[in-house]
Write a protein that holds these residues in place. Structure first.
Motif, PDB file in Angstrom:
ATOM      1  N   MET A 177       0.817  -1.207   0.000  1.00 29.68           N
ATOM      2  CA  MET A 177       0.000   0.000   0.000  1.00 29.68           C
ATOM      3  C   MET A 177       0.859   1.270   0.000  1.00 29.68           C
ATOM      4  SD  MET A 177      -3.038  -1.027  -0.380  1.00 29.68           S
ATOM      5  CE  MET A 177      -2.482  -2.503  -1.231  1.00 29.68           C
ATOM      6  N   ARG A 234      -9.237   1.537   2.615  1.00 27.82           N
ATOM      7  CA  ARG A 234      -8.961   2.916   3.080  1.00 27.82           C
ATOM      8  C   ARG A 234      -7.967   3.610   2.167  1.00 27.82           C
ATOM      9  NH1 ARG A 234      -8.557   1.073   9.332  1.00 27.82           N
ATOM     10  NH2 ARG A 234     -10.610   0.121   9.319  1.00 27.82           N
ATOM     11  N   THR A 235      -6.909   2.880   1.771  1.00 21.88           N
ATOM     12  CA  THR A 235      -5.927   3.451   0.844  1.00 21.88           C
ATOM     13  C   THR A 235      -6.633   3.836  -0.461  1.00 21.88           C
ATOM     14  OG1 THR A 235      -4.159   2.082   1.761  1.00 21.88           O
ATOM     15  CG2 THR A 235      -3.786   2.962  -0.437  1.00 21.88           C
ATOM     16  N   ASN A 256      -7.002  -6.693   3.672  1.00 19.69           N
ATOM     17  CA  ASN A 256      -7.278  -6.090   4.981  1.00 19.69           C
ATOM     18  C   ASN A 256      -7.986  -4.751   4.742  1.00 19.69           C
ATOM     19  OD1 ASN A 256      -5.350  -3.783   5.058  1.00 19.69           O
ATOM     20  ND2 ASN A 256      -3.810  -5.404   4.932  1.00 19.69           N
ATOM     21  N   SER A 275     -17.706   3.473   0.992  1.00 22.79           N
ATOM     22  CA  SER A 275     -16.794   4.360   0.261  1.00 22.79           C
ATOM     23  C   SER A 275     -17.143   4.463  -1.217  1.00 22.79           C
ATOM     24  CB  SER A 275     -15.355   3.855   0.391  1.00 22.79           C
ATOM     25  OG  SER A 275     -15.026   3.628   1.727  1.00 22.79           O
ATOM     26  N   GLU A 318      -9.772   4.579  -0.953  1.00 18.54           N
ATOM     27  CA  GLU A 318     -10.648   5.745  -0.803  1.00 18.54           C
ATOM     28  C   GLU A 318      -9.844   7.046  -0.858  1.00 18.54           C
ATOM     29  OE1 GLU A 318     -13.457   5.902   2.433  1.00 18.54           O
ATOM     30  OE2 GLU A 318     -14.111   7.904   1.804  1.00 18.54           O
ATOM     31  N   MET A 319      -8.669   7.039  -0.219  1.00 20.16           N
ATOM     32  CA  MET A 319      -7.832   8.249  -0.200  1.00 20.16           C
ATOM     33  C   MET A 319      -7.437   8.669  -1.609  1.00 20.16           C
ATOM     34  SD  MET A 319      -7.690   9.252   2.794  1.00 20.16           S
ATOM     35  CE  MET A 319      -9.074   8.451   3.541  1.00 20.16           C
ATOM     36  N   LEU A 320      -7.223   7.673  -2.474  1.00 21.43           N
ATOM     37  CA  LEU A 320      -6.702   7.935  -3.818  1.00 21.43           C
ATOM     38  C   LEU A 320      -7.775   8.017  -4.893  1.00 21.43           C
ATOM     39  CD1 LEU A 320      -3.764   5.480  -3.473  1.00 21.43           C
ATOM     40  CD2 LEU A 320      -3.470   7.881  -4.001  1.00 21.43           C
ATOM     41  N   ASP A 321      -9.032   7.871  -4.529  1.00 22.77           N
ATOM     42  CA  ASP A 321     -10.110   7.805  -5.520  1.00 22.77           C
ATOM     43  C   ASP A 321      -9.940   6.615  -6.461  1.00 22.77           C
ATOM     44  OD1 ASP A 321     -11.239  10.209  -4.523  1.00 22.77           O
ATOM     45  OD2 ASP A 321      -9.828  11.368  -5.724  1.00 22.77           O
ATOM     46  N   HIS A 366      -7.223  -1.827   5.182  1.00 20.66           N
ATOM     47  CA  HIS A 366      -6.389  -0.734   4.684  1.00 20.66           C
ATOM     48  C   HIS A 366      -6.337  -0.671   3.165  1.00 20.66           C
ATOM     49  CE1 HIS A 366      -5.093   0.989   8.407  1.00 20.66           C
ATOM     50  NE2 HIS A 366      -5.042  -0.232   8.890  1.00 20.66           N
TER      51      HIS A 366
END
Lengths: 122, 141
Positions: A34, A58-59, A53, A87, A61-64, A55
């Motif tokens: 990641m 989550r990773t 997992n 998300s 979502e942060m990056l679209d 993350h």
């Protein structure tokens, strides 16, 4: 390429986001790290990964990142799927290995990410 | 310039399960405020990296979001252990992350350089035994 085309090329099973098959994707990235995904990926990307997992979601979502494909038939937990649902990220599972899945998308015209997330060429 | 909004998020050391929740909230908050997609992505990536660093490396701390008319600022402040050699820590590939962080897909030594790359202004201050403060600002076009 649309998410639906990614699904058919990878003979994948859609776990979240069946209604988003018409959405476009412009690039793809295959990685279990990641840290690297965070450093290289940009918008409207398909992430192919063998790592499972929360993350990964989550990773993304942060990056679209709009679509995650888990390779080698791995199935994420309900918790991970719920997080993806929230998300707005499409999640699939393919029996292909990460290498094969990346190769299939590449030969069908989906390029890799070329620029760093921060905008500098790399 | 006037701070329009300030929010402080506590981040617990070693809380791998919830790591990233503050960043998710921050991203959604800024999106609601109408921050453009590209700037938002830069803020989000840097925010997630710094939040993970707090979880993986610090003894606990806070993440503060400040919104001004022309910029967004993120401040990460922890209570230790501090970084002995900042130059080394800023080098791509250098990492002191533990096995747990690596199992989750992190700890490749990309975090700090990636934060610097994504922010308009980046500042890191650290003292061993005291703590580390990272301030990042992002210009709103």
């Amino acid at each position: 390429m649309t998410i639906g085309e990614v699904k058919s090329i990878l003979e994948a099973k859609v776990l979240v986001g069946e209604e988003r098959m018409e959405e476009p994707v412009v690039t793809a990235c295959g990685s279990d790290l990641m840290s690297d995904v965070l450093a290289f990926v940009k918008d409207r990307t398909v992430l192919i990964t063998g790592l499972i997992n929360p993350h990964v979601v989550r990773t993304s979502e942060m990056l679209d990142i709009t679509c995650i494909v888990f390779s080698r038939g791995k199935l994420p937990s309900q918790e991970i799927l719920e997080e993806a649902e929230e998300s707005g990220i499409t999640v699939m599972s393919t029996e292909m290995t990460t290498y094969t899945a990346c190769g299939e998308l590449y030969v069908h015209g989906l390029p890799g990410t070329k620029k760093r997330a921060g905008g500098e060429g790399a | 310039m006037a701070v329009l909004m300030e929010k402080v998020f506590p981040v617990e050391a070693g809380a791998y399960g919830t790591a990233g929740e503050a960043s998710t909230t921050i991203k959604r908050t800024l999106k609601q405020l109408g921050v453009g997609a590209e700037v938002l992505r830069h803020v989000s990536v840097a925010c997630y990296e710094v939040e993970l660093n707090l979880v993986i490396h610090s003894l606990g701390g806070t993440l503060t979001l400040q919104v001004e008319p022309d910029k967004v600022t993120l401040i990460s402040k922890d209570v230790g252990p501090g970084i002995p050699d900042i130059e080394k820590a800023m080098t791509e590939g250098f990492s002191t992350a533990n096995e747990e962080a690596r199992t989750l897909g992190f700890g490749a030594g990309m975090g700090l350089p990636n934060m610097k790359r994504n922010s308009t202004e980046f500042d890191i201050q650290s003292e061993v035994g005291v703590g580390t403060t990272i301030t990042m600002s992002f210009a709103l076009k």
